[in-house]
Design an enzyme around this catalytic site. Sequence first.
Site: not given
Length: 265
Positions: A143, A156
């Site tokens: 990401s 995350y």
Amino acid sequence: MKLDIEGRIALVTGADSGIGKETARCLLAEGVRVAISDQPGGTLQQSLADLRSFGEVVAFEADVTKLDSVRALYGQVRAALGEPDILVNAAGVTGATGDFVEVDDDGWLETLNINLMGAVRMAREAIPAMRAKKWGRIVLIASEDGVQPYIDELAYCASKAGIINLAKGLSKAYGCDNVLVNTVSPAFIATPMTDAMMEKRAAEKGVSFDAAVQSFLEEERPGMTLKRRGRPQEVAAMIAFLCSERASFVNGSNMRVDSGSVTTI
């Protein structure tokens, strides 16, 4: 562009929707035989039904947080199709969010167990056979958050930074065996995960879903110059390229599909 991977065998996790499902579609269109997987209780069978017209595809439920489940998944794939030449690990969650001091150990550990350790377990099962064949492609989904952290989702972010580091290390360890390992780092793609984020934002702000998306782009992702969410197909195209013979000299790279969101070079 022909990708020259017709007849190869791929295993795609997180494939009941979004990026994983679209990646499976892209690979099937190239003549790859594909096994899709996701956790129990989702929409995997619907994904299987949607993909059947594109080529040879099978589906097996698995939980990437459990080693026994991962090993059972590989056993099922080997029995149905053969040893995977390609692994795309798209399984992941947003995980624990909020103020750093309020996120407890359980929230951190669950996020890391799914996102980072799930990738570890999947790659560990795939690599021995790829090394033996002297051909393998592993693509781990990271990401933009892995290099550009956001303060309300640090678990995350850390898990995705770990994915990028893991892939780089694996690329150094096994590139000599023609097992190429890369990451793809999307930003704000139109998937069920970001749908849920935007539905929550819309409810909190008392606005429509579309207004929530636009305000998120303006306030939280100003670097995304195209001013829209990405499409899963746009990420899947990059993943499919990395799985191909066309990417035979790409190893240890982190490919950003992020509309310019990451501001560093």
